[in-house]
Write an enzyme that holds these catalytic residues in place. Sequence first.
Site, short mmCIF file in Angstrom:
data_model
loop_
_atom_site.label_atom_id
_atom_site.label_comp_id
_atom_site.label_asym_id
_atom_site.label_seq_id
_atom_site.Cartn_x
_atom_site.Cartn_y
_atom_site.Cartn_z
N GLU A 134 9.08 3.74 10.28
CA GLU A 134 9.43 2.45 10.87
C GLU A 134 10.48 1.79 9.98
OE1 GLU A 134 5.03 1.43 12.73
OE2 GLU A 134 5.82 0.23 11.09
N ASN A 190 -1.12 4.98 10.36
CA ASN A 190 -0.23 4.22 9.49
C ASN A 190 -0.91 4.02 8.13
OD1 ASN A 190 0.86 1.91 8.11
ND2 ASN A 190 1.99 1.42 9.95
N ARG A 233 -1.80 -3.24 -8.18
CA ARG A 233 -2.10 -3.06 -9.59
C ARG A 233 -0.97 -2.38 -10.35
NH1 ARG A 233 -7.72 -3.14 -11.22
NH2 ARG A 233 -7.05 -1.92 -12.99
N THR A 275 4.42 -7.35 10.90
CA THR A 275 5.41 -7.45 11.98
C THR A 275 4.89 -8.37 13.08
OG1 THR A 275 5.77 -5.13 11.47
CG2 THR A 275 6.98 -6.02 13.34
N GLU A 324 7.46 1.25 21.92
CA GLU A 324 6.11 0.99 21.43
C GLU A 324 5.80 -0.46 21.77
OE1 GLU A 324 4.89 2.52 17.65
OE2 GLU A 324 3.44 0.91 17.36
N HIS A 364 6.08 2.34 7.09
CA HIS A 364 7.12 1.31 7.31
C HIS A 364 7.79 1.05 5.97
CE1 HIS A 364 8.02 -3.05 8.91
NE2 HIS A 364 9.10 -2.43 8.47
N ASP A 397 0.52 2.56 5.33
CA ASP A 397 1.18 1.56 4.48
C ASP A 397 0.22 0.89 3.50
OD1 ASP A 397 3.56 1.96 5.78
OD2 ASP A 397 3.36 0.22 7.11
N HIS A 398 -0.99 0.58 3.99
CA HIS A 398 -1.87 -0.24 3.17
C HIS A 398 -2.54 0.51 2.03
CE1 HIS A 398 -0.71 -3.58 5.41
NE2 HIS A 398 -1.11 -3.04 6.55
N HIS A 441 -0.32 -2.16 16.91
CA HIS A 441 -0.46 -3.41 16.16
C HIS A 441 -1.81 -4.07 16.43
CE1 HIS A 441 1.55 -5.98 13.27
NE2 HIS A 441 0.63 -6.83 13.67
N ARG A 464 7.37 -3.78 -0.13
CA ARG A 464 6.06 -4.33 -0.52
C ARG A 464 4.95 -3.29 -0.50
NH1 ARG A 464 4.87 -8.34 4.52
NH2 ARG A 464 6.91 -9.12 3.92
N GLY A 478 -3.06 1.18 11.77
CA GLY A 478 -3.02 1.14 10.32
C GLY A 478 -4.07 0.26 9.68
N HIS A 479 -3.88 -1.05 9.79
CA HIS A 479 -4.66 -1.99 8.98
C HIS A 479 -6.17 -1.83 9.16
CE1 HIS A 479 -6.15 -6.08 7.83
NE2 HIS A 479 -5.47 -5.73 6.78
N ARG A 521 9.84 -1.17 4.14
CA ARG A 521 10.34 -2.54 4.29
C ARG A 521 11.46 -2.81 3.30
NH1 ARG A 521 8.01 -6.99 6.63
NH2 ARG A 521 6.33 -6.50 8.06
N1 PXP Z 1 3.19 -0.06 15.12
C1 PXP Z 1 4.19 -0.77 14.53
C2 PXP Z 1 5.56 -0.65 15.11
C3 PXP Z 1 3.96 -1.58 13.41
O1 PXP Z 1 4.96 -2.27 12.85
C4 PXP Z 1 2.64 -1.62 12.88
C5 PXP Z 1 2.37 -2.45 11.67
O2 PXP Z 1 3.09 -1.99 10.59
C6 PXP Z 1 1.65 -0.84 13.49
C7 PXP Z 1 1.95 -0.10 14.63
C8 PXP Z 1 0.26 -0.80 12.96
O3 PXP Z 1 -0.34 -2.03 13.07
P1 PXP Z 1 -1.74 -2.28 12.36
O4 PXP Z 1 -1.52 -2.06 10.89
O5 PXP Z 1 -2.05 -3.68 12.70
O6 PXP Z 1 -2.70 -1.29 12.93
#
Ligand code: PXP
Length: 241
Positions: free
Chosen positions: A72, A9, A20, A103, A153, A45, A11-12, A194, A51, A216-217, A47
């Site tokens: 997502e 993932n 920025r 989430t 999931e 994702h 996203d970040h 997650h 964001r 992801g994170h 959103r």
């Molecule tokens: N799976 C789903 C469905 C999620 O919504 C997320 C967070 O966006 C993740 C996995 C990944 O979670 P994390 O960023 O905490 O690893």
Amino acid sequence: MKRIRLGVNIDHVATVRNARGENYPSPLRAALLAQKNGADSVTIHLREDRRHINENDLKKIKNKIKIPLNLEIAATKEMLRIATKSRPPFICIVPEKRKEITTEGGLNLNHNRPFLKKLINNLKKRKIRISLFIEPNLKDINEAKNLNADCIEIHTGKICNLINMNKSFTNELKRIKKAVKEGNKLGLEVHAGHGLTFKSAQILKRIKGIEEFNIGHFLIGESIFEGMSSVIKTFKKILKS
Ligand code: PXP
């Protein structure tokens, strides 16, 4: 033991870019790097408040990567329209609250059920693999099957928090194991995601029947430390003369 697929993932990467208002770091570059390093899929994702990932990222990443894109989305009319147009190979339906940082829990499958059903059917007609992000409870897993999802999931946020805080996670682990078993019994492909870290992934990978982790994170955070030395060295070289 069967290998668990890794969905990365990114996203970040977009979160940092948007902080920025620049055009870097590029989520597309991150997606291509994930692909190059063996990721089995790329997760983003989109959103409602955009964001992090935006529609332009979605378009670029979908067109450029060769591994499957897992999009997502929340179950809304806007997201159904975007997903129908973009047609990623995988879609994971997630709950979404504007004020949440991330989430916070699994989907409420009884909230606006007719629309959820319509959304799943419409996307499945387009040969998109549908996953529902849910809590590890048997009722929701049976509901997911009734809704004709291909996959579930399992939200691993709670167990990952317990592991992180060095608290007992035995009960939550039992709950997840039971949920995975039920999902497998119903013929659903079971994923997990997650809050996963190296430590929690080590623990959860031992559960038989989970086919995919989406991370992801932690992965993006850890990449800062793995990559920083090389970037500092490059700057030192530039500044040498
Ligand atoms: N799976 C789903 C469905 C999620 O919504 C997320 C967070 O966006 C993740 C996995 C990944 O979670 P994390 O960023 O905490 O690893």
